[in-house]
Write an enzyme that holds these catalytic residues in place. Structure first.
Site, PDB file in Angstrom:
ATOM      1  CG  ASN A 142      44.517  40.813  21.443  1.00  0.00           C
ATOM      2  OD1 ASN A 142      43.389  40.844  21.930  1.00  0.00           O
ATOM      3  ND2 ASN A 142      45.567  40.433  22.135  1.00  0.00           N
ATOM      4  N   PRO A 166      32.330  43.746  22.313  1.00  0.00           N
ATOM      5  CG  PRO A 166      31.867  43.562  20.014  1.00  0.00           C
ATOM      6  CD  PRO A 166      31.202  43.634  21.378  1.00  0.00           C
ATOM      7  CD  GLU A 238      41.454  36.585  31.126  1.00  0.00           C
ATOM      8  OE1 GLU A 238      42.035  36.320  30.065  1.00  0.00           O
ATOM      9  OE2 GLU A 238      40.396  36.056  31.464  1.00  0.00           O
ATOM     10  CG  LEU A 239      44.385  43.880  33.420  1.00  0.00           C
ATOM     11  CD1 LEU A 239      44.638  44.825  34.581  1.00  0.00           C
ATOM     12  CD2 LEU A 239      43.222  44.379  32.579  1.00  0.00           C
ATOM     13  CD  GLU A 369      50.741  44.962  26.440  1.00  0.00           C
ATOM     14  OE1 GLU A 369      50.023  45.875  26.880  1.00  0.00           O
ATOM     15  OE2 GLU A 369      50.355  43.793  26.315  1.00  0.00           O
TER      16      GLU A 369
HETATM   17  P1  NAD Z   1      41.670  48.486  25.791  1.00  0.00           P
HETATM   18  O1  NAD Z   1      41.898  48.390  27.238  1.00  0.00           O
HETATM   19  O2  NAD Z   1      41.863  49.761  25.105  1.00  0.00           O
HETATM   20  O3  NAD Z   1      40.177  48.033  25.429  1.00  0.00           O
HETATM   21  C1  NAD Z   1      39.643  46.781  25.828  1.00  0.00           C
HETATM   22  C2  NAD Z   1      38.123  46.846  25.795  1.00  0.00           C
HETATM   23  O4  NAD Z   1      37.668  47.796  26.779  1.00  0.00           O
HETATM   24  C3  NAD Z   1      37.533  47.328  24.480  1.00  0.00           C
HETATM   25  O5  NAD Z   1      36.326  46.627  24.240  1.00  0.00           O
HETATM   26  C4  NAD Z   1      37.254  48.795  24.751  1.00  0.00           C
HETATM   27  O6  NAD Z   1      36.252  49.318  23.906  1.00  0.00           O
HETATM   28  C5  NAD Z   1      36.771  48.737  26.178  1.00  0.00           C
HETATM   29  N1  NAD Z   1      36.876  49.991  26.955  1.00  0.00           N
HETATM   30  C6  NAD Z   1      37.592  51.108  26.670  1.00  0.00           C
HETATM   31  N2  NAD Z   1      37.452  52.017  27.663  1.00  0.00           N
HETATM   32  C7  NAD Z   1      36.634  51.458  28.592  1.00  0.00           C
HETATM   33  C8  NAD Z   1      36.127  51.877  29.868  1.00  0.00           C
HETATM   34  N3  NAD Z   1      36.437  53.065  30.390  1.00  0.00           N
HETATM   35  N4  NAD Z   1      35.344  51.031  30.556  1.00  0.00           N
HETATM   36  C9  NAD Z   1      35.042  49.802  30.076  1.00  0.00           C
HETATM   37  N5  NAD Z   1      35.488  49.351  28.871  1.00  0.00           N
HETATM   38  C10 NAD Z   1      36.276  50.165  28.145  1.00  0.00           C
HETATM   39  O7  NAD Z   1      42.605  47.335  25.147  1.00  0.00           O
HETATM   40  P2  NAD Z   1      42.877  47.051  23.606  1.00  0.00           P
HETATM   41  O8  NAD Z   1      43.792  48.107  23.071  1.00  0.00           O
HETATM   42  O9  NAD Z   1      41.574  46.777  22.922  1.00  0.00           O
HETATM   43  O10 NAD Z   1      43.666  45.649  23.703  1.00  0.00           O
HETATM   44  C11 NAD Z   1      45.034  45.542  23.886  1.00  0.00           C
HETATM   45  C12 NAD Z   1      45.371  45.272  25.335  1.00  0.00           C
HETATM   46  O11 NAD Z   1      44.709  44.092  25.801  1.00  0.00           O
HETATM   47  C13 NAD Z   1      46.849  44.998  25.551  1.00  0.00           C
HETATM   48  O12 NAD Z   1      47.290  45.664  26.701  1.00  0.00           O
HETATM   49  C14 NAD Z   1      46.904  43.491  25.760  1.00  0.00           C
HETATM   50  O13 NAD Z   1      48.023  43.037  26.457  1.00  0.00           O
HETATM   51  C15 NAD Z   1      45.633  43.261  26.498  1.00  0.00           C
HETATM   52  N6  NAD Z   1      45.246  41.845  26.428  1.00  0.00           N
HETATM   53  C16 NAD Z   1      45.315  41.073  27.562  1.00  0.00           C
HETATM   54  C17 NAD Z   1      44.995  39.718  27.501  1.00  0.00           C
HETATM   55  C18 NAD Z   1      45.075  38.828  28.714  1.00  0.00           C
HETATM   56  O14 NAD Z   1      44.471  37.761  28.691  1.00  0.00           O
HETATM   57  N7  NAD Z   1      45.779  39.184  29.755  1.00  0.00           N
HETATM   58  C19 NAD Z   1      44.588  39.164  26.286  1.00  0.00           C
HETATM   59  C20 NAD Z   1      44.542  39.979  25.159  1.00  0.00           C
HETATM   60  C21 NAD Z   1      44.859  41.335  25.248  1.00  0.00           C
END
Ligand code: NAD
Length: 469
Positions: A142, A166, A238-239, A369
């Site tokens: 995002n 990324p 940070e989730l 969410e």
């Molecule tokens: P995601 O959890 O699917 O992926 C995040 C990252 O993790 C990506 O780079 C992905 O390739 C990687 N990944 C996937 N599986 C993995 C594994 N098993 N081990 C290690 N890495 C792995 O999230 P997304 O869909 O890319 O992003 C959206 C989410 O991120 C939403 O829930 C949003 O709220 C959250 N988010 C949180 C914050 C914060 O600061 N709290 C900021 C931005 C986004």
């Protein structure tokens, strides 16, 4: 302009992943699909580069300031590429680049403080701070650059080296950023790796990594914490968020409607701390719905590269399907769309900005969410019930209270169980403040000096008593 290197010998075509433009739904480029052994090499190089990087704080300050200059100078290349792969309006991509440079500058000048402990004993203990080693930074799609910089700027300033991964949906601007940073920083201090899973899982569990700093969804965060347990690396997570905006009965709807709308719909609602549900006093509910629906109907939705666009597409096909599914489920459960509620015709991952009313309070569009351009507006009769509902999910990232009497709003904000609470706005952050979620929204603290110390370990030196000299 530097070009990102795939790092392979000529004659051996690298496996690659397609990168899709969400405004068209078509592939426009590709990125290396790197294997775990390439990752091992990146971690090895990060460990070797650490020796020099940790040794010279003054060189780090100079390097990070030069890196900030290089990022700013590359804005004309970084911003359009970011919009192309992420979808956001170009002005927001420029803002993301500017924020990345500002964060590098902020941390360039931040140093940990050595402290003497005086506890009345004749022994002196001195707390110094040491870097941790190679840091793994794993980032979602995002805010690819901004969130990456929130990880690598404090990690590098603290004297660590970084391997940055990324999202496979948005690898290109980050790879270019890596090449830009390499013009200002010593070799291998920061390496960008791209590819599909299990690359992230392998990075999170890598024995050479000493801190895994992850931003993403709650389920992946849990998996990352489990993976990092293998090497007992430090974990910062940070989730996700499901921030509530609680409107008080003295709120001036006209005055706040624009701010509230953009707090929910910026970046097409794909913001961890977007407003994801609104609680409005029953007396004002219709007025709030109408004000938000008017803005949702009239906002210009389109490709991010079009200068008139204020709202771009959803970033990727699975996320679009998810937004559509939660919306359809809510409509099937009795909700009503004051506007929107469906995909937009034509190419690309566009979803009509949607305001939902009559939503059952336990519907997933309220309790989970949605992470897209869909906002439920719920009426309440009793403020205590609204606060209880705001606190009633597993998330605890942010929240906001909106009203005219600021003291009353502040007293209500104080009751929110989250990391950051805003009054009459939402999701504004200073580089100098701590950023942390509670409950399922995170572990550890980022931002400001807390972000720096999150990348350091205390090292205590005891000096002897006088008679033991
Ligand atoms: P995601 O959890 O699917 O992926 C995040 C990252 O993790 C990506 O780079 C992905 O390739 C990687 N990944 C996937 N599986 C993995 C594994 N098993 N081990 C290690 N890495 C792995 O999230 P997304 O869909 O890319 O992003 C959206 C989410 O991120 C939403 O829930 C949003 O709220 C959250 N988010 C949180 C914050 C914060 O600061 N709290 C900021 C931005 C986004």
């Amino acid at each position: 302009m530097p070009t990102p290197e795939a790092g392979r010998a000529p004659g051996h075509p690298a496996p690659s992943l397609p990168v899709i433009d969400p405004a068209t739904g078509e592939t426009f480029d590709e990125t290396p699909d790197q294997r775990p052994d390439e990752l091992d090499d990146a971690v090895d190089r990060a460990r070797r580069a650490w020796t020099g990087w940790r040794a010279d704080p003054a060189a780090r300050t100079t390097g990070l300031n030069a890196a900030a200059d290089a990022v700013e100078a590359a804005g004309e290349d970084l911003a359009p590429l970011l919009t192309r792969e992420q979808g956001k309006p170009l002005a927001e991509s420029y803002a993301e680049v500017a924020r990345t440079a500002a964060r590098l500058r902020y941390f360039a000048d931040l140093a940990p403080r050595t402290r003497r402990i005086d506890d009345g004993r004749p022994v002196h203990s001195e707390i110094r701070w040491r870097p941790l080693g190679p840091v793994a930074a794993i980032v979602p799609w995002n805010f690819p650059l901004q969130l990456a910089s929130a990880k690598f700027a404090p990690a590098l300033a603290a004297g660590n080296t970084v391997v940055l991964k990324p999202s496979p949906y948005t690898p290109l601007a980050t790879r270019l950023l890596g090449a830009v940073l390499a013009t200002a920083l010593p070799e291998d201090v920061l390496t960008v790796v791209t590819g599909r899973e299990p690359l992230g899982a392998h990075l999170a569990s890598h024995p050479g990594i000493r801190h895994v700093t992850f931003t993403g969804s709650v389920p992946t965060g849990r998996a990352v914490a489990g993976a990092a347990a293998a090497s007992l690396a430090r974990v910062t997570l940070e989730l996700g968020g499901n921030d509530a905006a609680v409107l008080l009965d003295d709120v001036d709807v006209d005055r706040i409607a624009d701010r509230l709308f953009w707090a929910a719909f910026r970046n097409c609602g794909q913001v961890c701390m977007a407003v994801k549900r609104v609680y409005a006093p029953a007396r004002l509910h219709a007025e709030v719905v109408e004000a938000l629906a008017h803005r949702a109907k009239t906002v210009v939705v389109g490709p991010g590269l079009d200068p008139d666009t204020r709202l771009g597409p959803v970033n990727n096909a699975p996320q679009l399907a998810r937004v559509e599914r939660v919306t359809q489920q809510a409509l099937a459960a009795g909700a009503r769309a004051a506007t929107g509620g469906h995909r937009l015709d034509g190419p690309g991952y566009f979803f009509a900005p949607t305001i939902l009313t009559d939503v059952p309070p336990d519907d997933p569009v309220v309790t989970e969410e949605q992470f897209g351009p869909v906002l439920p507006v719920l009426p309440y009769r009793d403020l205590d019930e609204a606060v209880e509902a705001a606190n009633g999910t597993g998330f605890g990232l942010g929240g906001s209270v909106w009203g005219t009497d600021l003291d009353r709003a502040a007293a209500t904000a104080d009751r929110l169980e989250c990391g950051t609470a805003w009054i009459n706005h939402h999701a504004e952050l200073s580089l100098a403040q701590p950023f942390a979620g509670v409950k399922d929204s995170g572990v550890g603290v980022a931002g400001g000096p807390w972000g720096l110390y999150g990348n350091l370990r205390p090292f205590v030196v005891h000096r002897p008593r006088e008679e033991e000299r």
